[in-house]
Each structure stands twice: as structure tokens, then as C-alpha cells.
Scaffold this motif. Sequence first.
Motif, PDB file in Angstrom:
ATOM      1  N   GLY A 250       0.801  -1.214   0.000  1.00 27.99           N
ATOM      2  CA  GLY A 250       0.000   0.000   0.000  1.00 27.99           C
ATOM      3  C   GLY A 250       0.834   1.264   0.000  1.00 27.99           C
ATOM      4  N   SER A 251       2.154   1.132   0.227  1.00 26.51           N
ATOM      5  CA  SER A 251       3.028   2.311   0.234  1.00 26.51           C
ATOM      6  C   SER A 251       3.811   2.375  -1.072  1.00 26.51           C
ATOM      7  N   ARG A 252       4.295   3.579  -1.387  1.00 21.95           N
ATOM      8  CA  ARG A 252       5.070   3.775  -2.624  1.00 21.95           C
ATOM      9  C   ARG A 252       6.478   3.196  -2.432  1.00 21.95           C
ATOM     10  N   LYS A 253       6.924   2.481  -3.449  1.00 24.82           N
ATOM     11  CA  LYS A 253       8.244   1.856  -3.408  1.00 24.82           C
ATOM     12  C   LYS A 253       9.082   2.382  -4.564  1.00 24.82           C
ATOM     13  N   MET A 254      10.274   2.880  -4.266  1.00 22.93           N
ATOM     14  CA  MET A 254      11.185   3.375  -5.285  1.00 22.93           C
ATOM     15  C   MET A 254      12.158   2.258  -5.654  1.00 22.93           C
ATOM     16  N   GLU A 255      12.317   1.988  -6.934  1.00 29.81           N
ATOM     17  CA  GLU A 255      13.224   0.945  -7.393  1.00 29.81           C
ATOM     18  C   GLU A 255      14.321   1.553  -8.248  1.00 29.81           C
ATOM     19  N   PHE A 256      15.571   1.180  -7.940  1.00 33.41           N
ATOM     20  CA  PHE A 256      16.720   1.729  -8.669  1.00 33.41           C
ATOM     21  C   PHE A 256      17.874   0.744  -8.603  1.00 33.41           C
ATOM     22  N   LYS A 257      18.389   0.373  -9.760  1.00 36.62           N
ATOM     23  CA  LYS A 257      19.516  -0.562  -9.850  1.00 36.62           C
ATOM     24  C   LYS A 257      19.275  -1.852  -9.081  1.00 36.62           C
ATOM     25  N   GLY A 258      18.048  -2.380  -9.185  1.00 38.50           N
ATOM     26  CA  GLY A 258      17.733  -3.664  -8.580  1.00 38.50           C
ATOM     27  C   GLY A 258      17.431  -3.628  -7.095  1.00 38.50           C
TER      28      GLY A 258
ATOM     29  N   VAL B 239      16.569   9.595  -0.819  1.00 33.62           N
ATOM     30  CA  VAL B 239      16.872  11.028  -0.804  1.00 33.62           C
ATOM     31  C   VAL B 239      18.313  11.261  -1.232  1.00 33.62           C
ATOM     32  N   CYS B 240      18.614  12.506  -1.568  1.00 37.32           N
ATOM     33  CA  CYS B 240      19.981  12.910  -1.895  1.00 37.32           C
ATOM     34  C   CYS B 240      20.850  12.804  -0.645  1.00 37.32           C
ATOM     35  N   GLN B 241      22.007  12.192  -0.766  1.00 41.98           N
ATOM     36  CA  GLN B 241      22.891  11.991   0.365  1.00 41.98           C
ATOM     37  C   GLN B 241      23.372  13.319   0.948  1.00 41.98           C
ATOM     38  N   TYR B 242      23.427  14.373   0.135  1.00 34.95           N
ATOM     39  CA  TYR B 242      23.978  15.655   0.601  1.00 34.95           C
ATOM     40  C   TYR B 242      22.888  16.578   1.152  1.00 34.95           C
ATOM     41  N   CYS B 243      21.868  16.868   0.351  1.00 30.51           N
ATOM     42  CA  CYS B 243      20.839  17.832   0.782  1.00 30.51           C
ATOM     43  C   CYS B 243      19.648  17.170   1.463  1.00 30.51           C
ATOM     44  N   GLN B 244      19.558  15.827   1.402  1.00 34.70           N
ATOM     45  CA  GLN B 244      18.498  15.054   2.054  1.00 34.70           C
ATOM     46  C   GLN B 244      17.109  15.331   1.485  1.00 34.70           C
TER      47      GLN B 244
ATOM     48  N   PRO C 187      14.010  14.580  -1.157  1.00 38.54           N
ATOM     49  CA  PRO C 187      13.560  13.385  -1.888  1.00 38.54           C
ATOM     50  C   PRO C 187      14.003  13.439  -3.356  1.00 38.54           C
ATOM     51  N   LEU C 188      14.460  12.285  -3.843  1.00 37.58           N
ATOM     52  CA  LEU C 188      14.895  12.204  -5.236  1.00 37.58           C
ATOM     53  C   LEU C 188      13.736  11.886  -6.169  1.00 37.58           C
ATOM     54  N   GLY C 189      12.742  11.134  -5.665  1.00 36.80           N
ATOM     55  CA  GLY C 189      11.605  10.792  -6.508  1.00 36.80           C
ATOM     56  C   GLY C 189      12.084  10.167  -7.810  1.00 36.80           C
ATOM     57  N   THR C 190      11.594  10.692  -8.920  1.00 42.65           N
ATOM     58  CA  THR C 190      12.011  10.209 -10.241  1.00 42.65           C
ATOM     59  C   THR C 190      12.924  11.222 -10.936  1.00 42.65           C
ATOM     60  N   LYS C 191      13.515  12.134 -10.175  1.00 40.42           N
ATOM     61  CA  LYS C 191      14.409  13.126 -10.766  1.00 40.42           C
ATOM     62  C   LYS C 191      15.736  12.481 -11.165  1.00 40.42           C
ATOM     63  N   PRO C 192      16.468  13.096 -12.100  1.00 43.01           N
ATOM     64  CA  PRO C 192      17.789  12.567 -12.470  1.00 43.01           C
ATOM     65  C   PRO C 192      18.696  12.530 -11.242  1.00 43.01           C
ATOM     66  N   LEU C 193      19.538  11.512 -11.181  1.00 44.50           N
ATOM     67  CA  LEU C 193      20.451  11.378 -10.043  1.00 44.50           C
ATOM     68  C   LEU C 193      21.769  10.776 -10.513  1.00 44.50           C
ATOM     69  N   ILE C 194      22.781  10.900  -9.671  1.00 45.81           N
ATOM     70  CA  ILE C 194      24.101  10.336  -9.954  1.00 45.81           C
ATOM     71  C   ILE C 194      24.545   9.560  -8.715  1.00 45.81           C
TER      72      ILE C 194
ATOM     73  N   LYS D 232      27.536   7.731  -6.476  1.00 46.58           N
ATOM     74  CA  LYS D 232      28.969   7.708  -6.196  1.00 46.58           C
ATOM     75  C   LYS D 232      29.186   6.961  -4.890  1.00 46.58           C
ATOM     76  N   ASP D 233      30.039   5.937  -4.928  1.00 44.98           N
ATOM     77  CA  ASP D 233      30.344   5.133  -3.733  1.00 44.98           C
ATOM     78  C   ASP D 233      29.060   4.608  -3.068  1.00 44.98           C
ATOM     79  N   ASN D 234      28.135   4.112  -3.898  1.00 44.89           N
ATOM     80  CA  ASN D 234      26.861   3.529  -3.438  1.00 44.89           C
ATOM     81  C   ASN D 234      25.932   4.540  -2.773  1.00 44.89           C
ATOM     82  N   GLU D 235      26.205   5.819  -2.901  1.00 44.94           N
ATOM     83  CA  GLU D 235      25.311   6.863  -2.401  1.00 44.94           C
ATOM     84  C   GLU D 235      24.734   7.633  -3.577  1.00 44.94           C
ATOM     85  N   ASN D 236      23.459   8.045  -3.433  1.00 42.33           N
ATOM     86  CA  ASN D 236      22.768   8.746  -4.512  1.00 42.33           C
ATOM     87  C   ASN D 236      22.727  10.248  -4.243  1.00 42.33           C
ATOM     88  N   TYR D 237      22.935  11.023  -5.304  1.00 43.40           N
ATOM     89  CA  TYR D 237      22.949  12.478  -5.191  1.00 43.40           C
ATOM     90  C   TYR D 237      22.087  13.081  -6.294  1.00 43.40           C
TER      91      TYR D 237
END
Length: 310
Positions: free
Chosen positions: A143-151, A160-165, A167-174, A176-181
Amino acid sequence: MLVSVKTCNYFFLYFAAEVTRRSSIKPNNSRMTSNHSDCHYCLQSLRGRKYALKEENAYCVRCYDSLFANPCEECKQPIECDSKDLAYKGRHWHERCFKCTKCSRSLVEKPFAAKDELLLCTECYSNEYSSKCFHCQKTIMPGSRKMEFKGSSWHESCFVCQYCQQPLGTKPLITKDNENYCVPCFEKQFAHHCYSCKKVITSGGVAYHDQPWHKECFVCAGCKTQLSGQRFVSKDEYPYCVDCFSKFYAKKCAACKKPITALGGAKFVSFEERQWHEECFICARCSVSLVGQGFLTKQDVVLCHECGSL
């Protein structure tokens, strides 16, 4: 990078024929018509007895249950006409039998999930089959929203973005070292800026004099041809293609008159303001190589000792 969003759905209980069956049972003091005085099947009198109606015909309780009662999916016993008949996708249960396959808690008027024809309460279903959040390792509840990325899967609030915290949602991201920005934070924290145009290098690029360049910005200082992947020569900290360097700066071979670029480790010989390609430094008469040998000069040519003594 692409991120997919899914919602895990519950299945909800349906009540089938409950009201009809309960209302079809008549107490023994109800007024009977001539059509309802006897059981339609066994023909026994219904006076003073409870009965049930089916397609305007009256049946004693025993005949009604024998002819029309649905078997319970759990206990396999008929669901009598004075009991609740709970139905889901063509299957039927007694109210007391409608429970979670794993923990046996009642599912009556509660949300539940179906897996391989087994009914499970939401908690058991989540523990057994729901994804775990990559960030917090907790169950992502149906019943909750699930975000899927790279399996992997995330709670929406954990993705969320590791730096600004934010939400990333479906926005473009990069990553680095297993963290998303998010892209702005990644560029601010990690991205190289082109030495020429000062803009962020998002992919590829070349290094020259320990400085990063866009491939399209790394060009010949003379003709502006892109040098990425090409041979070039450095002069006064500026890169030049071979043609421009030869044209503007290279010395000419005294023998063949072609530029001496020293590309590829080529060697040359210098003597009294004149230069030769190593392979061009030969005796003008017999063509023997003079590299590392004694030689004589006569006007504008060089000769080996033997030819020079003639």
C-alpha cells in the motif's frame, strides 16, 4: 538514471450473499403462504419451523443447507444458511475459518493479501514477501510507494539525496560510492570543471597539464581542431596539432626540408644552427649514416671521412 515507482496493493474482503441468506431464514411464527407451507424438496410441513427461500421456493433448513450451502475452503464443512458466508474470488469460508494462513488471526473486516491462493494478514505478508528498504532495511509495507533503482528498493522517504536530504523521486540522479545524489549536489561536491569553459564535466573529458577539459574544449591553439584522441605538441603550455606546430614552430630538416617535430620519440641531429632528422643525417655522396660518426662539412653538405678526403 531511471527510477521506477510502484505501489504494493492489498486485497480487500468481499461479503457474498450474507444479507440474502440471513434474511431468507424465516422464524417459525412468520405468516406463511400456501406456496410456503411445505419444503419444496422434502415436502415436509414447514409449520412451526424455520425455513429459507430460494427463487421464491421455501426449503427447510436441512434441505437448504444440503442443496445450496457452499463448502468452507478451510474446514470443508457446508456453510449453513444461518451462518455468515464470506467469499473471495469464488471461494467461501465460515466467519470463524476466515483467518491468516500463517498466524491464524481473523481476517474478518480486515485488509489481507493473497499469495498462491493462501490468505495472509498484512503483517505476515510483509514479513514473508515484501521488499526491504535498501537504506533502513525495514519492510516496505503493501500500500506504500516503493522506489526501485539498480535492482534495489527504497521507501519513498528514504530515497533522498545523500547531501541535501531532499527526496529524489524520479528526478535525475548520480551515484557515487553507493550513495545517490541529485545532480546539483553532485556537481557542487564532486564534479570537475573544464579548465577552458569553466563548466561542469558530466562525462568523459581529458586531462592536460593536470587540468580537466571537455573533449570538445581541448582544441589546437592554432586551428581550433579537437585534439582528443589525436597526436599533438605542447608549446608554451598550449596544445597544437602537428600541422600547426610544424607550420609555426618546428625547425626544418637541412636535408629533406620537412619539419622536425620529435613526435613518437623521433631523434634529430643539430650542428651549427642546422638540424637533421636522424635518418636524414647521411653522407651526401655515399649515403652512409653519420649518426655517431665523424664527418666533414663542405659548403652546405656533410660527408663521411672517406668521401671528404677524395
